[in-house]
Every structure is written in structure tokens, then in C-alpha cells.
Scaffold this motif. Structure first.
Motif, PDB file in Angstrom:
ATOM      1  N   SER A 195       0.834  -1.207   0.000  1.00 45.26           N
ATOM      2  CA  SER A 195       0.000   0.000   0.000  1.00 45.26           C
ATOM      3  C   SER A 195       0.863   1.249   0.000  1.00 45.26           C
ATOM      4  CB  SER A 195      -1.024   0.037   1.125  1.00 45.26           C
ATOM      5  OG  SER A 195      -0.640  -0.730   2.193  1.00 45.26           O
ATOM      6  N   LEU A 198       3.727   1.411  -1.679  1.00 42.89           N
ATOM      7  CA  LEU A 198       4.091   1.531  -3.098  1.00 42.89           C
ATOM      8  C   LEU A 198       2.918   2.091  -3.893  1.00 42.89           C
ATOM      9  CD1 LEU A 198       5.976  -1.851  -3.731  1.00 42.89           C
ATOM     10  CD2 LEU A 198       6.983   0.434  -3.588  1.00 42.89           C
ATOM     11  N   ALA A 199       1.710   1.630  -3.542  1.00 44.66           N
ATOM     12  CA  ALA A 199       0.528   2.021  -4.310  1.00 44.66           C
ATOM     13  C   ALA A 199       0.230   3.511  -4.215  1.00 44.66           C
ATOM     14  CB  ALA A 199      -0.697   1.216  -3.856  1.00 44.66           C
ATOM     15  N   ILE A 200       0.720   4.199  -3.175  1.00 43.57           N
ATOM     16  CA  ILE A 200       0.524   5.655  -3.161  1.00 43.57           C
ATOM     17  C   ILE A 200       1.763   6.373  -3.694  1.00 43.57           C
ATOM     18  CG2 ILE A 200      -1.274   5.740  -1.384  1.00 43.57           C
ATOM     19  CD1 ILE A 200       0.944   6.597   0.589  1.00 43.57           C
TER      20      ILE A 200
END
Lengths: 219, 245
Positions: free
Chosen positions: A119, A121-123
Motif C-alpha cells: 500500500s 508503493l501504491a501511493i
């Protein structure tokens, strides 16, 4: 066992007590720094340095502190590295403790849930930002119990310093026994002295573990 | 005429010898809602994770906003600001407050002004009905609240495209509605979305397009209503019959 003798030997033990604390303190701080560096090298898979740190970890963990101290204090002068007994003791503690701390810290970093990393990395966090804001705060918290166990372990290991004649607690007790036959009294004071260091410390560390865990994870 | 935001071309993915995704071809138009359906193990999650670089793939290509994506950590790090993703488990950072969770991306990744980013975060929190929780820690929130905040955290980066991977699957039934409501509002605001879900009524209501995946292959890619009323394949018919809705 004579109370008069105990009163008589207490001053030398007080000195030894502070010396033990001082050497432990420097050794533990050094070990934590070395441990952090070694665990970061491993966690970030830094080429070459990571292999060097792996070799260090193996050597450090699989040789006795006694032998490590002999090397530092008796063998290194042969190749021109001459240091005081105290410095040798601290170096030995750092050399031994560094690998244990590295394992403890790496275990914590590795224990951070994969979904937390994803999560992050996802932002759009970079690897460095991910480490700083997500992995280190959580991972270091997870590693505190293992670090605390190592702190206790390293303090106890200072008793080995006696072999290079550092006048810490164990050495002082053996001295008192060898010179004056104050066997019962010395061993009694010795045990009390270690207990005074270790029991309150382990209570404080347990409290700290709970507190930081609550702070970071809420349970 | 709709413009494609994301095109997936001949994507192939395997783990070692195990082939997970076969020749995936998929177009997602700007402002549309695509629902990805399929039995468990069909590769839905793997596909959605390929679309924001959490999984690599062996061949094929992605085209985002007309630009071919050349996969590298750097490129993905940039693209993830435009492609938001929300996961099944409520994955807020437990060491940060709600507001800090939301602001991490806008401040540290996008280097935006704190006042502006905070104002936007609070506005988004209001929209999901959780403005009063900005200083709470995730542990103080319910699953549904955490999931709505995870959505806000992704939206705070002003993404062009949102991926939702079974975001209601681990929620208690009474929490599901609030989260679906947030997705519904996003769809009304014309956010381009790819949604993996097992909430069939919701899928039917929201989908502009349904993609039906089985054993790593797209068996159907049809307009939303058509899939539910008149599926083209027998497999899709069986799947629909097996779902209770």
C-alpha cells in the motif's frame, strides 16, 4: 559469611558495578549501530556490502566472545593494533552484539506485513520513503523485544571480560576470592550486583515493549 | 466517442511454470466503470495488480493515456500517482493518524503545499462521512471506516484511474453498504474505475463494462447490462447462476 567483610568489599564492587555498566552501555550502543547498518544492508540487498555483512554475521555468531576477545586483545597487537583492555572489551561486545542486533532488527523489518509495503508503493512512495515512513517505524517496533533480549544477553556477556583482566564485576569477585578468600561474600555481592542491573532493566524493557507496541499497532 | 484511458495488449503472466494470465486484451475508457468478475483463482487479483506494477508480467504491453508503459520501478512510481489502488484488507499505516495516512502521498510524493493538501483531505473525509476521525489512529476505527479512509488516501493523489480489489470482501455485511456508496459516488463523478467484486447487485448497477475472467483468460468483455441479462458464454451463465443475487 561475614557482614563486616561485605561492608569492606562493597566499595570495590561499586567501582566494578559502574565499570560494568559503562562498558555495557558503549558496547550495546555500538552493537545497535552495527546491527542497524548490517540489517539495512541486508534488507536493501546492497550488493557486495551485503555479502560482507553476511560473512561478519556468521563469524560473529559462531565464535565465542572469549575467543573474539583473545583475538582483539592478544593477537591484534601482533599486527600492530594495540588497544587498552577496556577498548578491547567494548570492541568485542560490539563485534558479538552487532550480529545479534542485526538479526533482531532484520527480523522486525522483515516482519512488516507485505500489504503495508504494497500500500505504500501504491501511493507512489519510493523505496527510501517506504522505508522511512512505513517499514522502519513498524519494523523497529517489532524488533524491540528481540533487541531487549540482546541487551540483557550482552550485559551478562561482560562477565567474560575477566579473561583480559578488566576489573568489572566478575573479575573483581574472582580477585577478592583469589587474594583474600572472601569467597561467600564476593559471590553474594556479585549476584546482587548483577541482579540490581538486570532485574529493573528487564522490567523497564518489558514495559517499553508494550508501550511502543501499543503506540505503533494498538495492541 | 469514448477515449481509452488504459489499453492492455496481449498480456501474459506466469509464476515459474504456472501460467496465470493468457493473452489479456482489455480496453478501459475514460470515465467508465469496468467490473472484473470471475471465480476465485481466475486471475482477477493478479491482473489488477499488474495494472499498477505490483506484479510484473512476461510479455504484452500496457498503454496508459496513449503512452506505452515501459515497466521500471521509476516509471511505476510515477504512474502510481495516477493509478490509485485499494486492497481487500484495510491496509492503513497503523503508525500514522488518519490525516497523516492520507497526506503521506500528497506531501512526500507529490510535494504539494500542506495547507492545500490538508484542505483537500478534509473535504474528501467529509465526503465519506469521516471528517471527525482525522486525528484518530487506524486501530480506533472499524473495518468499514478504515476501508473508506484507504479510498480517500488513494483519491488524495488525484488519480485518473482507480483500481479496487475486492474492497468489501473482508467487511462485515453492515459495513459493506457505506463502502459501496463511496464507489457509487465516484462512478457518478466519472472516475475511471476497475472494480473486482463479488457484490453482484452492485456490479450490475454500476458496470459500464463487464470483463469475465476464468483460468486466466478473458471469456467475455461486454457492456454491463448485457452480461447479466444475456451472457455470451456458457461458463459465464454457470458463474451467474452460482452467485446468489
Amino acid at each position: 559469611m561475614s557482614w563486616t567483610v561485605i561492608q569492606q568489599i562493597i566499595p570495590v564492587f561499586v567501582q566494578a558495578f559502574w565499570l560494568t555498566l559503562k562498558l555495557s552501555f558503549y558496547g550495546i550502543i555500538g552493537a545497535i549501530i552495527v546491527g542497524m547498518i548490517a540489517s539495512f544492508l541486508r534488507y536493501f540487498k546492497v550488493p557486495v556490502l551485503r555479502q560482507i555483512s553476511a560473512v561478519y554475521t556468521e563469524v560473529s555468531r559462531n565464535t565465542p566472545l572469549l575467543i573474539q576477545l583473545f583475538f582483539i586483545y592478544y593477537a591484534f597487537p601482533e599486527i600492530g593494533i594495540k588497544i587498552s583492555a577496556s577498548a578491547a572489551g567494548i570492541s568485542g561486545l560490539i563485534f558479538l552484539g552487532g550480529s545479534y542486533m542485526a538479526e533482531a532488527i532484520y527480523g522486525g523489518l522483515n516482519g512488516v506485513a507485505k500489504i503495508q509495503v504494497e500500500s505504500g508503493l501504491a501511493i507512489g512512495l519510493s523505496r527510501g520513503q517506504l522505508a522511512r515512513y512505513v517499514v522502519f517505524p513498524q519494523g523497529l517496533t517489532l524488533s524491540i523485544p528481540a533487541i531487549a533480549a540482546n541487551v540483557i544477553f550482552l550485559i551478562k556477556e561482560t562477565s567474560i571480560f575477566t579473561v583480559i583482566a578488566i576489573p568489572e564485576l566478575t573479575n573483581t569477585a574472582l580477585d577478592q576470592i583469589g587474594l583474600y578468600y572472601h569467597t561467600d561474600e564476593s559471590l553474594f555481592v556479585l549476584v546482587i550486583a548483577y541482579a540490581i542491573i538486570l532485574i529493573p532493566l528487564s522490567i523497564v524493557l518489558t514495559w517499553l515493549e508494550r508501550r511502543t507496541r501499543r503506540g505503533a499497532f494498538g495492541n | 466517442m469514448a477515449t481509452p484511458l488504459l489499453q492492455v495488449e496481449h498480456l501474459e503472466k506466469s509464476y515459474g511454470d504456472v501460467h496465470i494470465l493468457h493473452d489479456i486484451d482489455l480496453t478501459i475508457d475514460t470515465g467508465s466503470v469496468t467490473v472484473l468478475l470471475g471465480p476465485s483463482g481466475s486471475g482477477k487479483s493478479t491482473l489488477i495488480r499488474c495494472l499498477n506494477g505490483l506484479e510484473d508480467f512476461q510479455s504484452g504491453q500496457l498503454v496508459f493515456s496513449g503512452q506505452p508503459v515501459v515497466p521500471s520501478p521509476k516509471v511505476w512510481q510515477q504512474l502510481r500517482q495516477k493509478i490509485g489502488m485499494v486492497f481487500q484488507s484495510y491496509d492503513l499505516f497503523p503508525n500514522l493518524t488518519v490525516l497523516d495516512n492520507i497526506l503521506l502521498g500528497p506531501l512526500k510524493v507529490q510535494h504539494r503545499a500542506k495547507a492545500e493538501a490538508t484542505a483537500q483531505a478534509i473535504k474528501l473525509l467529509k465526503e465519506v462521512g469521516l471528517a471527525e476521525y482525522q486525528d484518530a489512529y487506524p486501530r480506533q476505527l472499524s473495518g468499514g471506516q478504515k476501508q473508506r479512509i484507504a479510498i480517500v488516501r488513494a483519491l488524495a493523489l488525484n488519480p485518473e484511474f482507480m483500481l479496487f480489489d475486492e474492497v468489501t470482501a473482508s467487511l462485515d455485511p453492515e459495513m459493506v453498504r457505506g463502502v459501496l456508496e463511496v464507489l457509487r459516488n465516484l462512478a457518478q463523478q466519472k472516475m475511471t474505475m476497475l472494480v473486482v467484486t463479488h457484490e453482484m447487485n452492485f456490479a450490475r448497477e454500476i458496470a459500464d463494462q463487464v470483463v469475465f475472467l476464468e483460468n486466466g483468460r478473458i471469456l467475455e468483455q461486454t457492456p454491463g447490462q448485457q452480461f447479466f441479462t444475456n451472457p455470451q458464454t456458457e461458463r459465464a451463465q454457470i458463474f451467474l447462476n452460482s452467485m446468489d443475487f
